[in-house]
Design an enzyme around this catalytic site. Structure first.
Site, PDB file in Angstrom:
ATOM      1  N   CYS A 235       0.916  -1.239   0.123  1.00  0.00           N
ATOM      2  CA  CYS A 235       0.025   0.158  -0.078  1.00  0.00           C
ATOM      3  C   CYS A 235       1.065   1.285   0.030  1.00  0.00           C
ATOM      4  O   CYS A 235       1.894   1.090  -0.635  1.00  0.00           O
ATOM      5  CB  CYS A 235      -0.894  -0.001   1.301  1.00  0.00           C
ATOM      6  SG  CYS A 235       0.032  -0.031   2.836  1.00  0.00           S
ATOM      7  N   GLY A 236       0.507   2.196   0.799  1.00  0.00           N
ATOM      8  CA  GLY A 236       1.493   3.406   0.657  1.00  0.00           C
ATOM      9  C   GLY A 236       2.456   3.283   2.017  1.00  0.00           C
ATOM     10  O   GLY A 236       3.853   3.307   1.445  1.00  0.00           O
TER      11      GLY A 236
END
Length: 275
Positions: A235-236
């Protein structure tokens, strides 16, 4: 038993002497996250801060999984035992807590659960709240063993890019995945890991709860084939990856891992390939 528990179930465990409730809330705002309650906590809960405490203090990347020794030492300091039945929650629903759950799973702890809906669902059911955490008066005997396969690094992900038996799953939005919008962190390239697929974490959420298993299967099956030998979640910064990992786990997928550095690391390293 499902890793997801309800406020009703948690309330029935009040007399369980092994029960430990951990508040795994984070201070930064996740995109699509519902409003945080910064004032209230579930009575008897203890703070589990993986953004500043239960993390690798020597890493430049945010909230990286700490060493086995550090995790055990900190877990003992907050009174955790090998026999503890741990329930993790956060103050805006089911956003930050899945990562805490996966951290304990990585340490080999079996009795760990996520309060689906978090503090929001707890209050919705009319259960009481408090403004202070439980005071820890005694150290615990927690002694976990870190499984290195639960959190993987960039070099490992890079080796798996062209492996047909492996699939990298990105929890960011389609817009970020397709480089249609700039990354929120300065200096981070736009795009995605080659041969990865996009499953935005918002797709497995029903507002602040993770969807029911039958709904999750509808979301996962078109994106996650069941014939892979391993699934790597990104993800981030390694938080919302754990939401879709938890969804996959709930639906019976196995051999799951989190790419801990996620796009903050990958997008910030010009030596790593992107699409």
């Amino acid at each position: 038993m499902s890793p997801l528990v309800t406020p009703q179930w948690l309330n029935t465990q009040a007399t369980n002497s092994n029960l430990v409730i951990l508040d795994a809330s984070i201070t930064f705002q996740i995109p699509s996250e519902t409003e945080k309650d910064q004032e209230n906590v579930i009575p008897g809960s203890i703070r589990f801060d993986y953004d500043h405490v239960f993390c690798d203090p020597d890493s430049k990347l945010p909230h990286m999984m700490p060493s086995e020794a550090r995790f055990n030492r900190l877990a003992q300091q907050i009174g955790l035992n090998n026999e503890s039945v741990i329930v993790v929650y956060d103050n805006s629903g089911t956003f930050a807590s899945p990562r805490a759950w996966w951290m304990f799973k990585a340490m080999g702890h079996k009795e760990v659960y996520v309060l689906n809906g978090g503090l929001t669902a707890w209050k919705e059911q009319g259960y009481p709240v408090a403004q202070n955490y439980k005071e820890v008066t005694r150290e615990g005997n927690f002694q976990g063993t870190l499984n290195p396969n639960y959190f993987v690094d960039a070099s490992y992900v890079n080796m798996q890019i062209n492996e047909p038996s492996s699939l990298t799953v990105d929890a960011r939005s389609h817009q970020r995945f397709n480089a249609e919008v700039p990354e929120p962190r300065a200096g981070i390239r736009s795009g995605h890991i080659p041969n990865s697929v996009c499953l935005p974490f918002a797709h497995v959420m029903d507002k602040y709860r993770i969807k029911a298993p039958e709904e999750l299967k509808e979301e996962l099956s078109p994106v996650l084939p069941t014939d892979k030998e391993q699934y790597l979640f990104s993800c981030g910064s390694g938080v919302t990856a754990c939401i879709i990992l938890l969804a996959a786990h709930t639906c019976g997928y196995e051999n799951l891992a989190v790419y801990d550095g996620s796009w903050t690391e990958w997008g910030g390293n010009s030596n790593l390939p992107i699409e």
